[in-house]
Write a protein that holds these residues in place. Structure first.
Motif, short mmCIF file in Angstrom:
data_model
loop_
_atom_site.label_atom_id
_atom_site.label_comp_id
_atom_site.label_asym_id
_atom_site.label_seq_id
_atom_site.Cartn_x
_atom_site.Cartn_y
_atom_site.Cartn_z
N GLY A 100 -13.79 -98.36 55.67
CA GLY A 100 -14.11 -99.79 55.65
C GLY A 100 -15.07 -100.22 56.74
O GLY A 100 -15.34 -101.41 56.91
N ASP A 101 -15.62 -99.28 57.50
CA ASP A 101 -16.55 -99.59 58.59
C ASP A 101 -17.94 -99.82 58.00
O ASP A 101 -18.59 -98.89 57.50
CB ASP A 101 -16.58 -98.41 59.58
CG ASP A 101 -17.43 -98.68 60.80
OD1 ASP A 101 -18.41 -99.44 60.70
OD2 ASP A 101 -17.13 -98.11 61.87
N ALA A 102 -18.43 -101.08 58.07
CA ALA A 102 -19.69 -101.45 57.43
C ALA A 102 -20.87 -100.66 58.02
O ALA A 102 -21.76 -100.22 57.28
CB ALA A 102 -19.95 -102.94 57.58
N ALA A 103 -20.89 -100.49 59.35
CA ALA A 103 -21.99 -99.75 59.98
C ALA A 103 -21.97 -98.29 59.56
O ALA A 103 -23.02 -97.70 59.29
CB ALA A 103 -21.88 -99.87 61.50
N ALA A 104 -20.77 -97.70 59.50
CA ALA A 104 -20.65 -96.31 59.08
C ALA A 104 -21.08 -96.14 57.62
O ALA A 104 -21.71 -95.13 57.26
CB ALA A 104 -19.22 -95.82 59.26
N ILE A 105 -20.76 -97.13 56.80
CA ILE A 105 -21.16 -97.07 55.38
C ILE A 105 -22.68 -97.10 55.26
O ILE A 105 -23.27 -96.33 54.50
CB ILE A 105 -20.52 -98.23 54.60
CG1 ILE A 105 -19.00 -98.04 54.51
CG2 ILE A 105 -21.13 -98.34 53.20
CD1 ILE A 105 -18.26 -99.22 53.92
N ARG A 106 -23.33 -97.98 56.03
CA ARG A 106 -24.79 -98.07 55.97
C ARG A 106 -25.44 -96.75 56.42
O ARG A 106 -26.39 -96.28 55.80
CB ARG A 106 -25.29 -99.21 56.85
CG ARG A 106 -25.09 -100.59 56.25
CD ARG A 106 -25.91 -101.64 56.98
NE ARG A 106 -25.55 -101.74 58.39
CZ ARG A 106 -24.58 -102.50 58.87
NH1 ARG A 106 -23.86 -103.25 58.03
NH2 ARG A 106 -24.31 -102.55 60.15
N ARG A 107 -24.90 -96.16 57.48
CA ARG A 107 -25.45 -94.88 57.95
C ARG A 107 -25.26 -93.79 56.90
O ARG A 107 -26.16 -92.98 56.65
CB ARG A 107 -24.76 -94.46 59.26
CG ARG A 107 -25.20 -95.26 60.48
CD ARG A 107 -24.76 -94.58 61.77
NE ARG A 107 -23.30 -94.44 61.84
CZ ARG A 107 -22.49 -95.35 62.37
NH1 ARG A 107 -22.99 -96.48 62.86
NH2 ARG A 107 -21.18 -95.14 62.42
N ALA A 108 -24.08 -93.78 56.29
CA ALA A 108 -23.79 -92.75 55.27
C ALA A 108 -24.65 -92.94 54.03
O ALA A 108 -25.08 -91.96 53.41
CB ALA A 108 -22.31 -92.78 54.91
N GLU A 109 -24.91 -94.20 53.66
CA GLU A 109 -25.78 -94.47 52.51
C GLU A 109 -27.21 -93.99 52.79
O GLU A 109 -27.87 -93.42 51.91
CB GLU A 109 -25.77 -95.96 52.19
CG GLU A 109 -24.47 -96.42 51.55
CD GLU A 109 -24.41 -97.94 51.36
OE1 GLU A 109 -23.59 -98.40 50.53
OE2 GLU A 109 -25.17 -98.66 52.05
N THR A 110 -27.67 -94.21 54.02
CA THR A 110 -29.01 -93.74 54.39
C THR A 110 -29.07 -92.22 54.37
O THR A 110 -30.04 -91.62 53.88
CB THR A 110 -29.38 -94.25 55.79
OG1 THR A 110 -29.38 -95.68 55.78
CG2 THR A 110 -30.77 -93.75 56.21
N GLN A 111 -28.01 -91.58 54.88
CA GLN A 111 -27.97 -90.10 54.86
C GLN A 111 -28.01 -89.57 53.44
O GLN A 111 -28.67 -88.57 53.16
CB GLN A 111 -26.73 -89.61 55.58
CG GLN A 111 -26.88 -89.48 57.08
CD GLN A 111 -25.94 -88.43 57.65
OE1 GLN A 111 -24.82 -88.25 57.18
NE2 GLN A 111 -26.39 -87.73 58.69
N LEU A 112 -27.29 -90.23 52.54
CA LEU A 112 -27.29 -89.79 51.15
C LEU A 112 -28.68 -89.93 50.54
O LEU A 112 -29.15 -89.04 49.82
CB LEU A 112 -26.26 -90.58 50.34
CG LEU A 112 -26.14 -90.19 48.86
CD1 LEU A 112 -25.79 -88.71 48.71
CD2 LEU A 112 -25.11 -91.07 48.16
N GLU A 113 -29.35 -91.02 50.87
CA GLU A 113 -30.71 -91.22 50.36
C GLU A 113 -31.66 -90.15 50.91
O GLU A 113 -32.48 -89.60 50.19
CB GLU A 113 -31.21 -92.61 50.75
CG GLU A 113 -32.60 -92.93 50.24
CD GLU A 113 -33.09 -94.30 50.65
OE1 GLU A 113 -34.31 -94.55 50.51
OE2 GLU A 113 -32.26 -95.11 51.12
N MET A 114 -31.51 -89.83 52.21
CA MET A 114 -32.38 -88.84 52.83
C MET A 114 -32.07 -87.42 52.37
O MET A 114 -32.92 -86.53 52.47
CB MET A 114 -32.27 -88.91 54.36
CG MET A 114 -32.77 -90.21 54.97
SD MET A 114 -34.54 -90.50 54.67
CE MET A 114 -35.28 -89.27 55.74
N SER A 115 -30.86 -87.20 51.85
CA SER A 115 -30.47 -85.85 51.44
C SER A 115 -31.35 -85.31 50.30
O SER A 115 -31.39 -84.10 50.08
CB SER A 115 -29.00 -85.81 51.03
OG SER A 115 -28.80 -86.49 49.80
#
Length: 300
Positions: A100-115
């Motif tokens: 539920g951590d909004a900042a962690a979700i944004r970072r993880a979404e960016t990582q998925l996009e960069m993957s």
């Protein structure tokens, strides 16, 4: 003994034979003794005054091993150690959403996009390895040997059943080589400068994926050497125009007179593994209907 062998027999024992046979007298066998052969004395070799010798060894070892392994032409893949494979990025996003951590979700979404760049690097290395193996001079993938994009490059070559190089570097934080490098072509460096020199010595092209300071250092040093005529020009491909054009405003460099308009001809943008291979195949005549004799890389 065969008389013909006597004509070519060694006149002196080799350094390896001397080192293996040496048994120091007990009085001089302790760690404080200076009796050891200089080339077996690690403490001596690590003295500050021996830096020129160590630099020469770090130049020679990868050079001689690559000669023995028949490595003449390489394509170097640069890119971030922080870009994960898609499956790992997907798992991290699921964990972040569960927290539920909004900042962690944004970072993880960016990582998925960069993957997606990990997957393109993997596919590109597979293409290079599979399609060049029949050339008179096969082309081998070379990376920095670490995780992220580097791992993807070695992994693609490994999955294509080919060899690949990893030029690892000793860092303050431990960085182990990824598990896909061909063991006999996995090198460890102390000096950044010699590592970068070995990246270029056999390269016929450099392919840069998104990355940070290290990737930028490697990219700009290469472009500087080509711009100034210190090394021959070779293709430089930048994966992901959106990333690179936002990161570096080349138009502003031209507008302010910091570079010449023709300097942007040093590189080209690509988006997919197939597009990258097509450009290199055009440059070097590597298409399937061309003679499969390739071009030899020339040492700097």
């Amino acid at each position: 003994m065969d008389p013909h062998k006597e004509l070519t027999a060694r006149n002196f024992p080799s350094a390896e034979e001397e080192a293996g046979a040496l048994q120091p007298p007990s009085l001089y066998g302790g760690p404080e003794s200076a009796y050891r052969l200089a080339f077996t004395d690690t403490d001596f070799l690590l003295r500050p005054e021996l830096r020129p010798v160590r630099m020469q060894l770090e130049l020679l070892k990868p050079e001689l091993v690559q000669q023995e392994q028949g490595i003449e032409s390489t394509i170097v893949i640069f890119g971030s150690a922080r870009i994960p494979p898609a499956e790992q990025a997907t798992e991290r996003l699921a964990q972040a959403r569960a927290s539920g951590d909004a900042a962690a979700i944004r970072r993880a979404e960016t990582q998925l996009e960069m993957s997606r760049y990990y997957e393109e690097a993997r596919r590109f290395a597979h293409l290079v390895t599979a399609r060049s193996r029949r050339l008179t001079t096969p082309i081998f993938v070379s990376t920095g040997g670490g995780p992220g994009i580097m791992e993807a490059g070695n992994r693609g070559a490994f999955e294509a059943g080919g060899k690949s190089l990893g030029l690892n570097i000793v860092l303050p934080h431990e960085q182990a080589p990824n598990p896909y490098i061909t063991p006999e072509l996995c090198f460890q460096f102390h000096y950044f400068a010699l590592r970068k020199m070995h990246f270029l010595m056999r390269s016929v092209a450099l392919v840069c994926f998104p990355g940070g300071f290290g990737t930028l250092d490697e990219l700009f040093e290469t472009m500087t050497l080509m711009q100034t005529g210190k090394c021959r020009r070779r293709p430089i491909l930048l994966f992901g125009k959106a990333f690179w054009s936002r990161l570096i405003d080349f138009d502003w460099l031209i507008e302010t007179g910091m570079i010449s308009p023709e300097d942007t001809g040093l590189f080209r943008y690509v988006e997919t593994a197939e597009e990258a291979w097509h450009l290199l195949a055009e440059d070097y005549g590597l298409h399937a209907d061309a003679q499969e004799d390739g071009l030899h890389a020339e040492d700097l």
